[in-house]
Motif scaffolding. Structure first.
Motif, PDB file in Angstrom:
ATOM      1  N   UNK B  31      39.188  38.009  20.701  1.00 10.19           N
ATOM      2  CA  UNK B  31      37.834  38.295  21.178  1.00 10.19           C
ATOM      3  C   UNK B  31      37.819  38.611  22.665  1.00 10.19           C
ATOM      4  N   UNK B  32      38.584  37.816  23.450  1.00  5.52           N
ATOM      5  CA  UNK B  32      38.523  38.003  24.900  1.00  5.52           C
ATOM      6  C   UNK B  32      38.992  39.396  25.285  1.00  5.52           C
ATOM      7  N   UNK B  33      40.132  39.829  24.683  1.00  9.20           N
ATOM      8  CA  UNK B  33      40.680  41.131  25.072  1.00  9.20           C
ATOM      9  C   UNK B  33      39.710  42.259  24.724  1.00  9.20           C
ATOM     10  N   UNK B  36      36.660  42.214  27.064  1.00  3.40           N
ATOM     11  CA  UNK B  36      37.022  42.672  28.404  1.00  3.40           C
ATOM     12  C   UNK B  36      37.211  44.181  28.403  1.00  3.40           C
ATOM     13  N   UNK B  42      36.428  40.931  33.846  1.00  2.00           N
ATOM     14  CA  UNK B  42      37.366  39.936  33.296  1.00  2.00           C
ATOM     15  C   UNK B  42      36.686  38.739  32.657  1.00  2.00           C
ATOM     16  N   UNK B  43      35.484  38.361  33.123  1.00  2.00           N
ATOM     17  CA  UNK B  43      34.806  37.190  32.569  1.00  2.00           C
ATOM     18  C   UNK B  43      34.158  37.568  31.239  1.00  2.00           C
ATOM     19  N   UNK B  44      34.767  37.109  30.143  1.00  2.00           N
ATOM     20  CA  UNK B  44      34.300  37.564  28.831  1.00  2.00           C
ATOM     21  C   UNK B  44      32.908  37.037  28.508  1.00  2.00           C
ATOM     22  N   UNK B  45      32.555  35.832  29.024  1.00  2.00           N
ATOM     23  CA  UNK B  45      31.227  35.285  28.720  1.00  2.00           C
ATOM     24  C   UNK B  45      30.146  36.146  29.381  1.00  2.00           C
ATOM     25  N   UNK B  48      29.815  39.304  27.420  1.00  2.00           N
ATOM     26  CA  UNK B  48      29.030  39.132  26.199  1.00  2.00           C
ATOM     27  C   UNK B  48      27.547  39.065  26.501  1.00  2.00           C
ATOM     28  N   UNK B  49      27.193  38.256  27.521  1.00  2.00           N
ATOM     29  CA  UNK B  49      25.773  38.017  27.770  1.00  2.00           C
ATOM     30  C   UNK B  49      25.073  39.282  28.221  1.00  2.00           C
ATOM     31  N   UNK B 116      33.612  37.996  37.710  1.00  2.00           N
ATOM     32  CA  UNK B 116      35.061  37.869  37.877  1.00  2.00           C
ATOM     33  C   UNK B 116      35.569  36.470  37.604  1.00  2.00           C
ATOM     34  N   UNK B 117      34.767  35.481  38.001  1.00  2.00           N
ATOM     35  CA  UNK B 117      35.223  34.095  37.938  1.00  2.00           C
ATOM     36  C   UNK B 117      34.179  33.297  37.170  1.00  2.00           C
ATOM     37  N   UNK B 118      34.437  32.022  36.865  1.00  2.00           N
ATOM     38  CA  UNK B 118      33.401  31.229  36.198  1.00  2.00           C
ATOM     39  C   UNK B 118      32.106  31.250  37.001  1.00  2.00           C
ATOM     40  N   UNK B 122      22.843  32.685  35.630  1.00  2.00           N
ATOM     41  CA  UNK B 122      22.079  31.479  35.310  1.00  2.00           C
ATOM     42  C   UNK B 122      22.581  30.287  36.114  1.00  2.00           C
TER      43      UNK B 122
END
Lengths: 117, 220
Positions: B31-33, B36, B42-45, B48-49, B116-118, B122
């Motif tokens: 899923x991540x690849x 992306x 790079x941040x898959x979340x 998605x959002x 890019x990062x966590x 939100x």
């Protein structure tokens, strides 16, 4: 590893059930709102647990990491619930404030009796 | 009757633990690849959002706005509380200001590097709201109110929601900015912009909620 995940799942379900029983069994409005928050915390924890089944790495692509990524889909789904939970809670607290001003109690049975013709 | 509920709940608990989970075969999909690759961040979340679930995110932002407006509407005929007790000792004021500075810096970092990062919009908005809340518990509520009015914060909140909706509709009908190089600050099309807009919106919305609750209920 598998056993730890099962134990964690049991704790998460216990949290959800505690919140659920609080919502239906407590008579005080504040207690109901707090139990609803406990239940939503449990649900969020369950989604995080589900997404950790696929792997444990943060789902952010990087070169140096090795291992399996966590599933990003449940994390993205539950991010919605966190923000919505915050706003719904603000709204519910205001509603409880209004009800408590009209009838000087927070017990739901008293409030219902007050409004029953 | 109460015991029926309790027994049913415990039975459900045991059922959830004992019986195996539903099919989780789809976990084999990388899923991540794929996310992306599609979204270019790079941040898959975040990808998605703001891409796969953008339709959902629009309504999330709308629900948040309406809830804050509902709080304002319900509180509008209340009597403001006369005396608001604040923290007045010097150490708490200094500590709260320090915490507010750090939270504000973290909020900006999360907003501009959320793809890019966590982090993300939100989380950045909640950090900004925390900063504002820390200032609000140590300074007078009239002063906070004056700042809120002077910078037209409520107008900016609505404007950022509207711009967010316009950008989201542009993305949904297929107008995308070029993705750029994966992993740089300016990449991923609209995504950094959407992150910043959501951060502004959530920070200002939580500021409005904090201000209303302090004005009508005090701190305690």
């Amino acid at each position: 590893m598998q056993q730890a995940a099962t134990l964690l799942e049991a704790c998460v379900f216990a949290t959800i059930l505690c919140g659920f029983f609080g919502i239906i069994l407590k008579k005080n409005l504040m207690m109901k709102i707090i139990s609803m928050d406990v239940m939503s915390t449990g649900v969020i924890a369950y989604y995080v647990l589900v997404s950790a089944r696929a792997g444990l790495l943060t789902p952010i692509q990087a070169e140096a990491k090795s291992g399996r990524y966590a599933d990003p889909v449940p994390q993205a789904v539950i991010l919605t619930a966190i923000v919505i939970g915050f706003s719904i809670q603000a709204l519910m607290l205001v509603g409880a404030m209004k009800l408590a001003r009209d009838n000087p109690t927070l017990e739901t049975s008293e409030i219902e009796r007050h409004y029953t013709p | 009757m109460k015991w029926v509920y309790v027994v049913a709940g415990i039975a459900l608990y045991i059922k959830m633990l004992v019986f195996p989970d539903l099919a989780m075969d789809a976990a084999d999909l990388p899923a991540v690849e794929s996310v992306v690759q599609d979204s270019g961040v790079p941040n898959a979340v975040s990808g998605l959002i703001f891409r796969n679930r953008l339709y959902d995110t629009i309504f999330e932002v709308v629900v948040f706005t309406i809830a804050i407006m509902g709080v304002r509407f319900l509180l509008s005929d209340e009597q403001p509380s006369r005396i608001v007790y604040q923290f007045t000792d010097h150490p708490s004021i200094v500590l709260a200001r320090l915490g507010a500075t750090i939270a504000a810096l973290i909020s900006i970092e999360l907003a501009i590097r959320g793809h890019l990062s966590p982090g993300g919009g939100f989380a950045a908005g909640v950090a900004g709201g925390t900063a504002i809340g820390l200032v609000a518990i140590t300074s007078s509520s009239e002063w906070m109110e004056a700042i809120y009015q002077r910078w037209h914060a409520s107008v900016w909140e609505k404007v950022s929601v509207l711009i967010f909706i316009v950008l989201a509709v542009l993305t949904l009908i297929g107008m995308e900015l070029p993705h750029g190089e994966l992993g740089t600050l300016v990449s991923g099309g609209w995504m950094p912009l959407l992150n910043i807009l959501v951060a502004v919106k959530v920070a200002l919305g939580s500021w409005a909620a904090i201000l209303l609750f302090i004005r009508y209920r005090g701190l305690l």
